[in-house]
Design an enzyme around this catalytic site. Sequence first.
Site, PDB file in Angstrom:
ATOM      1  N   GLY A   1      -5.686  -5.898 -17.613  1.00 49.82           N
ATOM      2  CA  GLY A   1      -6.264  -4.981 -16.620  1.00 49.82           C
ATOM      3  C   GLY A   1      -6.178  -3.560 -17.146  1.00 49.82           C
ATOM      4  O   GLY A   1      -5.970  -3.328 -18.342  1.00 49.82           O
TER       5      GLY A   1
ATOM      6  N   ALA B   1      -3.924  -1.177 -16.939  1.00 46.85           N
ATOM      7  CA  ALA B   1      -2.671  -0.776 -17.593  1.00 46.85           C
ATOM      8  C   ALA B   1      -2.548  -1.412 -18.969  1.00 46.85           C
ATOM      9  O   ALA B   1      -2.212  -0.742 -19.962  1.00 46.85           O
ATOM     10  CB  ALA B   1      -1.471  -1.147 -16.712  1.00 46.85           C
ATOM     11  N   GLY B   2      -2.818  -2.709 -19.038  1.00 45.20           N
ATOM     12  CA  GLY B   2      -2.692  -3.425 -20.308  1.00 45.20           C
ATOM     13  C   GLY B   2      -3.656  -2.895 -21.347  1.00 45.20           C
ATOM     14  O   GLY B   2      -3.299  -2.676 -22.514  1.00 45.20           O
TER      15      GLY B   2
ATOM     16  N   GLY C   1      -1.487  -9.256 -20.092  1.00 47.36           N
ATOM     17  CA  GLY C   1      -2.358  -8.746 -19.031  1.00 47.36           C
ATOM     18  C   GLY C   1      -3.363  -7.755 -19.568  1.00 47.36           C
ATOM     19  O   GLY C   1      -3.007  -6.836 -20.303  1.00 47.36           O
TER      20      GLY C   1
ATOM     21  N   HIS D   1      -3.788  -3.938   4.123  1.00 44.72           N
ATOM     22  CA  HIS D   1      -4.967  -3.170   4.536  1.00 44.72           C
ATOM     23  C   HIS D   1      -5.447  -3.703   5.879  1.00 44.72           C
ATOM     24  O   HIS D   1      -5.549  -4.908   6.057  1.00 44.72           O
ATOM     25  CB  HIS D   1      -6.057  -3.285   3.469  1.00 44.72           C
ATOM     26  CG  HIS D   1      -7.140  -2.271   3.632  1.00 44.72           C
ATOM     27  ND1 HIS D   1      -8.109  -2.370   4.595  1.00 44.72           N
ATOM     28  CD2 HIS D   1      -7.394  -1.116   2.954  1.00 44.72           C
ATOM     29  CE1 HIS D   1      -8.916  -1.328   4.507  1.00 44.72           C
ATOM     30  NE2 HIS D   1      -8.511  -0.546   3.516  1.00 44.72           N
TER      31      HIS D   1
ATOM     32  N   SER E   1      -3.765   4.090  -7.343  1.00 49.54           N
ATOM     33  CA  SER E   1      -3.388   2.894  -8.101  1.00 49.54           C
ATOM     34  C   SER E   1      -4.004   2.911  -9.492  1.00 49.54           C
ATOM     35  O   SER E   1      -3.325   2.622 -10.487  1.00 49.54           O
ATOM     36  CB  SER E   1      -3.802   1.637  -7.349  1.00 49.54           C
ATOM     37  OG  SER E   1      -5.187   1.653  -7.091  1.00 49.54           O
TER      38      SER E   1
ATOM     39  N   ARG F   1      -3.775   3.670   8.312  1.00 47.67           N
ATOM     40  CA  ARG F   1      -3.807   2.261   7.951  1.00 47.67           C
ATOM     41  C   ARG F   1      -2.653   1.447   8.514  1.00 47.67           C
ATOM     42  O   ARG F   1      -2.852   0.370   9.072  1.00 47.67           O
ATOM     43  CB  ARG F   1      -3.740   2.118   6.429  1.00 47.67           C
ATOM     44  CG  ARG F   1      -5.071   2.135   5.758  1.00 47.67           C
ATOM     45  CD  ARG F   1      -4.884   1.894   4.290  1.00 47.67           C
ATOM     46  NE  ARG F   1      -6.097   2.312   3.576  1.00 47.67           N
ATOM     47  CZ  ARG F   1      -6.235   2.203   2.263  1.00 47.67           C
ATOM     48  NH1 ARG F   1      -5.258   1.719   1.515  1.00 47.67           N
ATOM     49  NH2 ARG F   1      -7.346   2.590   1.697  1.00 47.67           N
TER      50      ARG F   1
END
Lengths: 250, 231, 593
Positions: free
Chosen positions: C12, C14-15, C10, C236, C404, C297
């Site tokens: 993204g 984090a990766g 991955g 959401h 996040s 939300r």
Amino acid sequence: MAEAKTILVRVKRQAGPQDTPQWEEFSIRWRPNMNVIACLIDIAENPVTSDGRKTTPVSYEANCLEEVCGACAMVINGHSRQACSALVDHLEQPIRLEPMSKFPLVRDLVVDRQRMFNDAKRMRCWVPIDGTYAIGPGPRIAPERQEVAYALSRCIFCGNCLEVCPKVNEHGDFVGAAIVNQVRLFNMHPTGAMHAHERLRAVRGPGGIQECDNAQNCVKACPKGIPLTESNNDVNRQALLDSILGWMFH
Amino acid sequence: MSAKTVATAEIPPEAAVVPAAVPDRSYFWDKIHSLTGIIPIGAFLVEHFWSNSYALVSADLYNRQSSDLQTIPWRVPVEALLIWIPLLYHGFYGIYIWSRGKANISRYSYGANWMYVMQRWTGLVAFVFIGWHVYVERFLTQGRSNYFDVAATLSHPLYLSFYVIGILAVSFHFGNGLWQFSNKWGLAVGAHAQRKAAWVAGAIGVLFAVVGLLIVCAFVFHWQPFQFYAQ
Amino acid sequence: MSSTKVILIGGGLAGLMAAIRVAELGHSVDLFSVVPVRRSHSVCAQGGINAAKNLKGEGDSTWQHFDDTVYGGDFLQNQPLVKGMCEAAPGIIDLLDRMGVTFNRTPEGLLDFRRFGGTLYHRTAFAGATTGQQLLYALDEQVRRFESEGKVRKLESWMFLSAVLDDAGVCRGVSAVSLRSGEVRTFPSDAVIVATGGIGAIFRQSTNSVACTGSAQSALFQQGVHYANPEMIQVHPTAIPGEDKCRLISESVRGEGGRVWVPKAAGDGRDPRTIPDAERFYFLEEWYPKYGNLVPRDVATRAIHKVVYELGLGIDGKNMVYLDVTHLPREMLTRKLGGVLEIYEKFVGLDPRDHPMKVFPAQHYTMGGIWVNNENQATNVPGIFAAGECEYQYHGANRLGANSLLSCLYGGMLAGPAAVKYAQSIAKSAESVSSAVYEREQKRQEEIYDRLRSQQGEENPISLWKEMGETMTQHATVIRYNKDLQAADAKLAELQDRYHRINLADTGRWGNQSLHFTRELGNMLVLARLIVQAAALRDESRGAHYKPDFPDRDDEHWLRTTRAEYDNGSFKFQFDPVDTSLIPPRKRSYTSS
């Protein structure tokens, strides 16, 4: 309700790099707010041509589907653009889908845009930092400067600017407006600017900025509205000064 | 490390060092190409239109101006350095640049893209026209043709249309070339600056076209609107 | 110190962060990604990234950030690493700033911060309306730099299939398939970091990207990696429903006066602009007079869900309600909401200044994920680490906005060095593992593909996927009833059965996307069942998990991490105590904050 509306989609299919392309036509049930990707999902669910012949699902690239990842660029009705933001109701029918022609074809609508990332390496498109350790904040930047940089850094590497450029083809290796724009972006950053010379040398290398002949299709094709011709002329100025100063004083 | 992999599979290349690109000669030659279009070719074009404008005053003045130019010192080396070599280089390198592009106005018929294509075709027309013009006026007649010789040539409809097309092509190529130059040398960067540069360059192109056609009129209609200067 | 190779799954946030940390320590990285990493889902994050830098004189602190995060997560997080994350946040912002992220600036040239949901402080750094994109690009560029130095090898268009486990159950590498050639290969390594993001595709009606299928997490789960809090799924309230995906419409639209309504008469097909006020049902304003359209939300989401599914009042009988700004001045809309309204205009083709927007809640984030320990992102299987949305560590039962991106970066920062340390500490390295271990895994994976290719039947993978998505969206997102969850599980079991009768229209190898998608679909079905089963077990309401039959939080029984283990087709659940040693649980109530 009247009888269900249908959409005609013609796709230029090619099983692999060595195969001959052929067109297939699909008839798809119309629904509100469809985009080209929704049509391709429909074809995957029912891979049958409009004359009733069974075929294979169409291969295509897509990821974010909100025009920030750059994956789904293809040639739609003759124009290179992102498929996710190509709304069916705004397109002339039959909708013609073709792969981008300036990149090696993988299959159907999938092409390999790796050269853009490779060129970003050759052009040193990054801010070289000392390390990820806690060594304090970055340089201060004026808000006006940030606004310019932000506009440049929204480039999604979709490759539309390369696809529409008459100077990107099998005869030349022009890196394209996207990469030139990256050179400007990183030369703008206070830390990046310390290494501007290396980038400006690189951008005068093979396929460099000298290849641009100002057809300026790039700026029209850019889905993110990046001022690509400005970037180009700015880098032209920087590269020229760098080369003249280098020639005179080194 | 890759001993465990199966030989038949598609092997991804190992990580490799990618050095930064370094300048190659094409950058230099490209800049020279764009520079020669302005200096000396563009400068000579200005001079040429200027001296030919004497045809708008009187045939005598034109002839005197013409013969004056035959007597400049170091004539051949000056011509070679300032005209022939830059012209040949600009023309042939231009054709080389053209060969590396693939026009696509049928798909993307935007203004600047049309200009891109026109620049190439007008360049070719201008190159042929100038080549013929130089051959006839400089080599065939040894530069001695006078007002009446030129007028005689232009009385042929074929030559006349060749001249008109040639002058229009040269003017367009020069005007658009100035705009190209402002881009390629980073003189006009922002969108506003580019637009202003386009207006200036366009105006210069139109000016050359108009002056060029007026000069043709001077020969075709024996029309000397500035004759009263000489009286 | 010898150099070791770490495999990263991955690309993204984090990766990439983990890759940078490994390369920086002088080790090499094989980075696998199904898409070119610059196209990863992290680019979709809009709002910003939280860090208590306290640059606005508000007295903000990392402890306050920590408290907000735990409170927002309804106390389901193990607290020590959450505290670590909040403390690291200001330094992470500095790092991103040094990398050249185009953060918005104050007139003094310093980073600007905005306010976000769930806090009273200006704590969110942002870069225009595409913060995630700008962060991902900065990291992508750093990784490209290491790539050009020969320290990182990217295997883009390669899809992770499984971990290679030796006889002792230790991870020795991975198997992966080339999405181009269709060939399966194994890659040896002493440590593997998984950073494969969310699982939105399981719900179909999701704001996630196409690549967010959760297939990798599921494959690892089926190999013995534990999975925690699968039932914690964030929805959401306002997204544009789309055939292909749902696109977020920011909360700020309601903040500026946007109103949510449906026609009072079911199936009223009139042009919304012609429906008089008296025939409109402004249900948020009627049900929650105090907060109106600006309820939090989860409340807004539940209300919309109720209107559509229980009262049957969705627009044209469909799953949609109006989010209306047509009554607001155009000039104000353009000035304050231009960027958001553009998204609607671009993807729906209608100007929201003239036409009420049609919106519906959509699955947005996966709080649960691969179980990791409390120290260094290690899973229960030696040699496998996890970071980012694919693991469960930081968000408990509900994620706070703009946390996040932070958790991805922090997880990646921990996982990289931890994987290196582990690889250097083991007595026996992958080099000395018998090649039979790799051949065995490769054969197993090829057999799965062969089976899919040769299957006979009448089922279609896209149709099954849509059915799964509808089941999950209806029963396992906003409002959950045990009866429905059990029905959903039965439906998913039926889909698993029909999965074996999928008849692929394309059985070739080269660029066969439907083949690989079908492969992922099998994994998605397993995770889907895990979600509904775990949701059925948790008889309380906590954070995003809401059961009308059990409307309150029940700390006595359920202040527990759900931890699942795969057991030959079924799941074994255990419920671990939560480490609440730093902030004792208190009631979460939006009325008092």
